[in-house]
Design an enzyme around this catalytic site. Structure first.
Site, PDB file in Angstrom:
ATOM      1  CG  ASP B  52     -44.116 -17.433  28.868  1.00  0.00           C
ATOM      2  OD1 ASP B  52     -45.371 -17.395  28.367  1.00  0.00           O
ATOM      3  OD2 ASP B  52     -43.563 -15.938  29.526  1.00  0.00           O
ATOM      4  CE1 TYR B 110     -44.846 -19.051  36.918  1.00  0.00           C
ATOM      5  CE2 TYR B 110     -46.130 -17.994  38.924  1.00  0.00           C
ATOM      6  CZ  TYR B 110     -46.051 -18.835  37.180  1.00  0.00           C
ATOM      7  OH  TYR B 110     -47.120 -18.727  36.124  1.00  0.00           O
TER       8      TYR B 110
END
Lengths: 258, 258
Positions: B52, B110
């Site tokens: 994103d 992540y």
């Protein structure tokens, strides 16, 4: 009037150091501007260290005077609302009228960060020194220990300084390597002008040229700035903590004995 | 023509994500610009993930095609000379013609960083999410473990996505607290659209409102986006590593089994 100690952080990249000077924005000036915006009058701000242009601080201490009651737990956020994003007040504490953030400091801890990967570090570009050469991190860590002790550090003092007593005690000087970031952590009772940056530059040179502990001893014994290595760039240096006498600040981590 | 895998880092703040899009600068575009400046022609660049806008990457992998010999150990620095400071190529490796950085990924790791101090963090302002409320870090860490396992994560998928199979395996989901920075580390075989940010936002909400493991189980069982918490901001998220089959990349840390 009550004297207030402010625990601050700042990213020094945009600043000409802490202390107000004519030709560059400074952290002291930004703090005074913020206090003036908040209280209407411009109070004095006294810092714990001058810090060079471009040097950062995780925990920097300065005092100011407040002439009216203000809840200390709300003071940091009230000041932060008037500060740029690269300066923050973390905590405020009332201190005695004779407390002085510079003269009462018992010691300080700095880190100097060195990025060893051949490609730049996109996250720590402003807060580390990029060394592309063939620096041996294990040798760097081994030689760091040579600086521990009470001795004359005049070889690590920038030329032009006129401090009479150049004896200081380095309590700890250690380096760790994690994911290509070599971090030098150094704690002492005081530091000469640009001493940590010259120490870091000397270690970088020594660990890049395969020098030994005897070379470090010799350059310290020379008591001559020219015997040491170059001054490492300001961007790699961060003041991590300042240590004050127990009970003097009301901030626990600022009172741990170094 | 040889296919080359590029291991990259980028700070995503200025970018509209990895993949080229009309209304914002992207990392893919910057890489293509750099390769075009270096080689004269504009090669294709294929990424491992869309990421994103505003999301960062410590280790992102993409492939490109080179039609002439170029020493792979010199390629990263040659490309970096044409890239902005917030993108870096760390390493280049030759891969098989049928290697695909997205379809061959076995898993990803992540981290999501949450800054809990009431004052802003001057060093991690762009790379962490500042939560000023009364979030309980121990509860956050305990609840993080509830997401581990192979299950239908459709509650954590952003509305509008049309992925048919919403079953994924989370191998690890752990949080650590250090100096007011709460770091969530999550490893899995794949992630739905905005899943990590929704997972982080759900944990922040749960740990701020004193929820329990039963609440996490219930919201996952609901298989409904509205049962989960808000999507946490992009700035806190960093893609740390992508994992590929052993022997496929020539880059050791990209082949560790997740």
């Amino acid at each position: 009037m009550s004297q207030i100690l402010l625990q601050c952080s700042y990213k020094g990249t945009r600043y000409g150091g802490f202390q107000v000077q004519p030709n560059a924005p400074t952290v002291q000036q930004a703090l005074q501007d913020a206090l003036e915006a908040l209280f209407g009058a411009r109070p004095p701000v006294t810092g714990c260290s001058r810090t060079d242009a471009g040097v950062h601080a995780q925990n920097y201490y300065c005092t100011t005077l407040l002439d009216r009651d203000f809840a200390l737990d709300r003071l940091p956020q009230a000041i932060n609302a008037h500060l740029p994003d690269d300066i923050a007040v973390r905590r405020a504490a009332a201190v005695a009228p004779d407390f002085h953030p510079r003269y009462m400091a018992l010691g300080k801890r700095y880190v100097y960060r060195i990025w060893l990967h051949s490609a730049r570090n996109v996250f720590w570009a402003d807060t580390s020194h990029h060394v592309r050469g063939r620096l041996d991190p294990a040798l760097f860590a081994a030689l760091a220990g040579c600086f521990v002790g009470r001795r004359d550090f005049s070889s690590l003092q920038a030329a032009g300084s006129e401090v009479a007593d150049t004896v200081r005690t380095i309590h700890r000087c250690e380096a760790t390597l994690e994911d290509d970031m070599l971090t030098l952590s150094i704690t002492g009772d005081g530091f000469l002008y640009k001493m940590v940056r010259i120490l870091a530059g000397t270690l970088i040179e020594a660990a890049s040229k395969g020098r030994g502990a005897g070379d470090i001893e010799a350059l310290l014994a020379a008591c001559n700035r020219r015997a040491a290595g170059p001054t490492a760039p300001a961007r790699g240096l961060t003041l991590m903590q300042v240590y004050y006498p127990p009970g003097s600040t009301g901030i626990a981590e600022a009172e741990v004995d170094p």
